[in-house]
Design a protein around this motif. Sequence first.
Motif, PDB file in Angstrom:
ATOM      1  N   ALA A  49     -77.615 100.332 -51.196  1.00  0.00           N
ATOM      2  CA  ALA A  49     -78.497 100.246 -50.026  1.00  0.00           C
ATOM      3  C   ALA A  49     -78.553 101.589 -49.300  1.00  0.00           C
ATOM      4  O   ALA A  49     -79.623 101.989 -48.803  1.00  0.00           O
ATOM      5  N   ARG A  50     -77.428 102.300 -49.228  1.00  0.00           N
ATOM      6  CA  ARG A  50     -77.432 103.620 -48.596  1.00  0.00           C
ATOM      7  C   ARG A  50     -78.314 104.587 -49.370  1.00  0.00           C
ATOM      8  O   ARG A  50     -79.049 105.397 -48.782  1.00  0.00           O
ATOM      9  N   GLU A 110     -81.965 103.651 -48.709  1.00  0.00           N
ATOM     10  CA  GLU A 110     -82.359 104.052 -47.349  1.00  0.00           C
ATOM     11  C   GLU A 110     -82.595 105.554 -47.276  1.00  0.00           C
ATOM     12  O   GLU A 110     -83.520 106.024 -46.607  1.00  0.00           O
ATOM     13  N   ARG A 117     -82.083  93.285 -54.304  1.00  0.00           N
ATOM     14  CA  ARG A 117     -82.040  92.660 -52.975  1.00  0.00           C
ATOM     15  C   ARG A 117     -82.064  91.142 -53.057  1.00  0.00           C
ATOM     16  O   ARG A 117     -81.560  90.454 -52.168  1.00  0.00           O
TER      17      ARG A 117
END
Length: 324
Positions: A60-61, A64, A121
Amino acid sequence: MTETLLPTAGDARLRGMIRVPGGTFTMGSETFYPEEAPLRRVSVDAFWIDEAPVTNRDFARFVEATGHVTVAEVAPDPKDYPGMPAEMARAGSLVFRKTAKPVDTSNPANWWNFEFGASWRHPLGPDSNIDTLDLWNHPVVHIAYADAEAYAGWAGKDLPTEAEFEFAAKGGLEGADYAWGDELAPEGRMMANYWQGLFPFANQCLDGWERTSPVRSFPANGYGLYDMIGNTWEWTQDWWSERPDGSKKPGGSCCAISNPKGAKRKDSFDPAQPHVKIGRKVIKGGSHLCAANYCQRYRPAARHPEMIDTATTHIGFRCVVREK
């Protein structure tokens, strides 16, 4: 292959990584599956490897920071898949569904379903998500090879070769079937996340998990590495070949093979699908779907081919940094 700088003291890339010393080991097995043979002596240089698989939180990092869109989140191009029905040209991924009763295990379609909207996700389909399922510390899944490669490049790392992965998975043991010795469950202790019971319909969950487990849920190996066996399959850099050294004939060598790199892309295509020119990479480590009655690949020597465009609920990855 990602070009990386040599690691130095205080290198931020090495946080959460373990240094694996170089060495020579016996790679492969002649006990389980033919594609693991022959036994051969292989040398690898020292390298650093992630202590555990890349998690959903880690990934997720990356997303992002980069805006990366995974292969599973993009509709496939029908030109790449001759004969594909037009209605299948939608984003999605393969999701495992346990069967209600025994089925023909020679046909994976009995338990794999291509589900529109499934992705890292939404690992079980569009109505699921990693937040409500509390999967942040589980390995990220539904990762195609390009996604793993993109993450590694962003992190300034690489993906391991098959030899590096197997050397690391052994944890310093030589000649043992498993990463922890010669018994799958010593004194009944679960050493990894794999399927206990009859696949694909009866999972006893003796290890406590029906699907993936949080990383570091099981004992580390001799190098201090977690989940090198079970939980999720992991991508390697090597193109697939039926002969693990890339050759077409059996046979050994008087000398150790140094840092082998696998086969060529053109030799990795699936002969059962001659019209599909998509290469296959070697995946290693087995997964939570490996079972004694179906896929005894919860071992360092085990190897399996996977098309680079494929994403499923049981494939993840980890990264390496090489010292030279």
